[in-house]
Design a protein around this motif. Structure first.
Motif, short mmCIF file in Angstrom:
data_model
loop_
_atom_site.label_atom_id
_atom_site.label_comp_id
_atom_site.label_asym_id
_atom_site.label_seq_id
_atom_site.Cartn_x
_atom_site.Cartn_y
_atom_site.Cartn_z
N PHE A 181 -5.51 59.14 -15.58
CA PHE A 181 -5.79 58.15 -16.57
C PHE A 181 -5.23 57.09 -16.56
O PHE A 181 -4.10 56.83 -16.06
N SER A 182 -5.94 55.73 -17.03
CA SER A 182 -4.98 54.60 -17.17
C SER A 182 -5.19 54.15 -18.68
O SER A 182 -5.78 54.97 -19.55
N TRP A 183 -4.61 53.00 -19.02
CA TRP A 183 -4.73 52.38 -20.45
C TRP A 183 -5.64 51.10 -20.06
O TRP A 183 -5.21 50.26 -19.42
N LEU A 184 -6.68 51.09 -21.00
CA LEU A 184 -7.55 49.84 -21.02
C LEU A 184 -6.58 49.08 -22.32
O LEU A 184 -6.72 49.88 -23.56
N GLY A 185 -6.21 47.78 -22.33
CA GLY A 185 -5.58 47.25 -23.42
C GLY A 185 -6.23 45.93 -23.73
O GLY A 185 -6.95 45.31 -22.62
N ILE A 186 -6.34 45.74 -25.03
CA ILE A 186 -7.16 44.25 -25.33
C ILE A 186 -6.11 43.53 -26.20
O ILE A 186 -5.15 44.24 -27.00
N LEU A 187 -5.98 42.38 -26.25
CA LEU A 187 -5.39 41.39 -27.37
C LEU A 187 -6.35 40.92 -28.09
O LEU A 187 -7.19 40.15 -27.47
N ALA A 188 -6.53 41.00 -29.44
CA ALA A 188 -7.61 40.59 -30.29
C ALA A 188 -7.27 39.71 -31.24
O ALA A 188 -6.40 40.14 -31.89
N LYS A 189 -8.08 38.90 -31.73
CA LYS A 189 -7.79 38.22 -33.02
C LYS A 189 -8.56 39.13 -34.07
O LYS A 189 -9.65 38.75 -34.63
N THR A 190 -7.74 40.01 -34.73
CA THR A 190 -8.37 40.88 -35.81
C THR A 190 -7.00 41.30 -36.37
O THR A 190 -6.27 41.85 -35.82
N PRO A 191 -6.83 41.35 -37.54
CA PRO A 191 -5.70 41.74 -38.54
C PRO A 191 -5.53 43.22 -38.23
O PRO A 191 -6.48 43.97 -38.23
N PRO A 192 -4.26 43.58 -37.91
CA PRO A 192 -3.89 44.86 -37.84
C PRO A 192 -4.07 45.76 -39.17
O PRO A 192 -4.24 45.17 -40.24
N THR A 193 -4.76 46.90 -38.93
CA THR A 193 -5.22 47.52 -40.05
C THR A 193 -4.05 48.50 -40.64
O THR A 193 -4.18 49.31 -41.66
N SER A 194 -2.70 48.32 -39.89
CA SER A 194 -1.73 48.99 -40.25
C SER A 194 -0.51 48.34 -40.26
O SER A 194 -0.50 47.53 -39.35
N ASP A 195 0.48 48.59 -41.13
CA ASP A 195 1.80 47.72 -40.95
C ASP A 195 2.75 48.29 -39.85
O ASP A 195 3.89 47.99 -39.86
N GLU A 196 2.36 49.53 -39.18
CA GLU A 196 3.10 50.02 -38.24
C GLU A 196 2.48 50.30 -37.01
O GLU A 196 1.03 50.84 -37.19
N LEU A 197 2.58 50.75 -35.92
CA LEU A 197 2.02 51.45 -34.89
C LEU A 197 1.45 52.94 -35.26
O LEU A 197 1.88 53.49 -35.77
N ILE A 198 -0.01 52.75 -34.66
CA ILE A 198 -0.61 54.06 -34.95
C ILE A 198 -0.68 54.72 -33.42
O ILE A 198 -1.51 54.11 -32.98
N TYR A 199 -0.27 55.99 -33.07
CA TYR A 199 -0.70 56.67 -31.83
C TYR A 199 -1.42 57.69 -32.27
O TYR A 199 -1.39 58.45 -33.23
N ALA A 200 -2.73 57.77 -31.64
CA ALA A 200 -3.85 58.73 -31.87
C ALA A 200 -4.00 59.63 -30.88
O ALA A 200 -4.16 59.18 -29.70
N TYR A 201 -3.99 60.80 -31.26
CA TYR A 201 -4.62 61.86 -30.18
C TYR A 201 -5.80 62.20 -30.72
O TYR A 201 -5.97 62.79 -31.86
N HIS A 202 -6.80 61.97 -29.80
CA HIS A 202 -8.30 62.61 -30.14
C HIS A 202 -8.84 63.27 -28.68
O HIS A 202 -8.59 63.09 -27.77
#
Ligand code: FAS
Ligand code: PHB
Length: 386
Positions: A181-202
């Motif tokens: 697998f790879s990582w798709l990354g984006i840098l976006a003009k949208t406010p973070p919804t969290s004050d800390e990093l969220i790592y999600a397993y789904h």
């Protein structure tokens, strides 16, 4: 343009630029050869997390003022899985935190400092070969505006990243692992919804919510190894992020940069031969899950800068001779942690149900056991001395 210097450095990424800066502070001359333009290098979006060893190095070497002002200090991260959220409290578990400050900002700060100090960074100059590393007068062959030339050096630092020439010039053994697998990354003009990093397993795959400022989010999705951006229209990216992060209020914003990065683990041993020394991604590559890449690069050049300084100060070669051994123990610890964090959080593309149950069990263990949480925390924030 000089045709000789004390230390020839290939690559103007965090490793090459920091090494040149550290050497300058000790009165040691260097030239940095960079095949890309200054604008390209400064706009390239990559890592985002600095360990305390890295922030200490930036601050103590006089290039940490903007990082101290603009960097976001975080005391933990959040893990989300199976509809649950658990916080790993780095500060309580280890007494240390992390700083979120984009790699491109570190690079801009270092370039500005080097140029202000009269440093030589040759942009759009491609190193084509490293010669004479077994004798005492190595040289770097390079192309500039189609003309071939040579830079004579006393030492060469291969800081040319995962696709450079220095690793091959060293001719050492590499230990490597690739991922499906790879990582798709984006840098976006949208406010973070969290004050800390969220790592999600789904079940649909890994997702990471990072940020660069209160207005800019940095977001990642696990995608198949062969995916390309044209398979990921913006609407699909935002929908997958909201689903996997369980973040219904994540608002789409203007995407300023996007890209797909393959996941890879690699270590070259040894990291030196004769007068050629590797540092950073030229020597080792980690999947970005553990946020180690840039931190390893900075820790390498701290040691290499000290070793070269000792040699020039007293011609003592001890630190130079032990450079690789002193790097590799730290490198392998970060390699293991990055591989472990990647296996824990990424959905097996084959969809193995047994593996899925094991991952959920381990996530529950890491988020309920003090010992297991401390293991994750102390590896993530980095160990004393890098
Ligand atoms: P770099 O790759 O930064 O710099 C090497 C430089 O050498 C480049 O500027 C290149 O142009 C130059 N070069 C190469 N060959 C040359 C030649 N022959 N002549 C002259 N110059 C030459 N790490 C994280 O922690 N988190 C992340 O999210 C993350 N995302 C990443 C995304 C991508 C696309 C990539 C490739 C890496 C990412 N990394 C991430 C890892 C990254 O941050 C590296 O660890 C970090 O850039 C290492 O710094 P350097 O060793 O200086 O190598
Ligand atoms: C980032 O902010 O770019 C980032 C943060 C944590 C990671 C990887 C990337 O593990």
């Amino acid at each position: 343009m000089s045709d000789e210097t004390q230390v020839g450095i290939i690559g103007a990424g965090p490793a090459g630029l920091m090494l040149s800066h550290l050497l300058h502070r000790q009165g040691i001359a260097s030239v940095v050869l960079e095949r890309r333009s200054r604008d390209y290098v400064e706009r390239r979006v990559r890592a985002g997390v600095l360990e305390q060893g890295s922030t200490d190095l930036l601050a103590s070497s006089g290039v940490g003022e903007r990082m101290t002002r603009e960097g976001l200090v975080h005391d933990g991260i959040k893990l989300r899985f199976a509809g649950e959220e658990h916080r790993i409290d780095f500060r309580r578990l280890t007494g240390r935190g992390i700083t979120v400050y984009g790699q491109q900002e570190v690079v801009k700060d270092l370039i500005n400092q080097r140029l202000a100090d009269g440093g030589e960074i040759w942009f759009e100059v491609e190193a084509t070969a490293v010669e004479g590393i077994e004798d005492h007068e190595p040289s770097i062959a390079y192309h500039r505006n189609g003309e071939a030339a040579t830079l004579d050096c006393e030492f060469v630092a291969g800081c040319d990243g995962s696709h450079g020439i220095a690793r091959a010039a060293l001719g050492a053994e590499s230990f490597e692992r690739s991922y499906p697998f790879s990582w798709l990354g984006i840098l976006a003009k949208t406010p973070p919804t969290s004050d800390e990093l969220i790592y999600a397993y789904h079940e649909r795959g890994f997702a990471l919510h990072s940020m660069r400022s209160p207005e800019i989010s940095r977001l990642y999705l696990q995608v198949d190894a062969g995916d390309s951006m044209d398979q990921w229209p913006e609407a699909r990216i935002w929908e997958e992020l909201r689903l996997r992060l369980a973040e219904r209020n994540l608002e789409p914003g203007e995407i300023m940069e996007d890209g797909i990065t393959p996941m890879r683990s690699l270590v070259t041993e040894p990291m030196q031969r004769g007068r050629l020394f590797l540092a950073g991604d030229a020597a080792h590559i980690v999947p970005a899950t553990g946020a180690k890449g840039m931190n390893l690069a900075l820790a390498d050049v701290k040691l290499l800068g000290e070793a070269l300084t000792a040699w020039y100060r007293s011609t003592s070669a001890d630190l130079l001779e032990t450079y690789s051994d002193r790097c590799l123990q730290r490198v392998w610890r970060a390699e293991h942690f990055s591989a472990w964090m990647t296996a824990l959080l990424h959905r097996d593309p084959a969809g193995d149900p047994f593996e899925h149950k094991l991952q959920l069990s381990y996530l529950r263990y890491v988020t309920t056991s003090h010992a297991a949480a401390t293991t994750l925390a102390e590896n993530y924030v980095g160990f004393d001395g890098g």
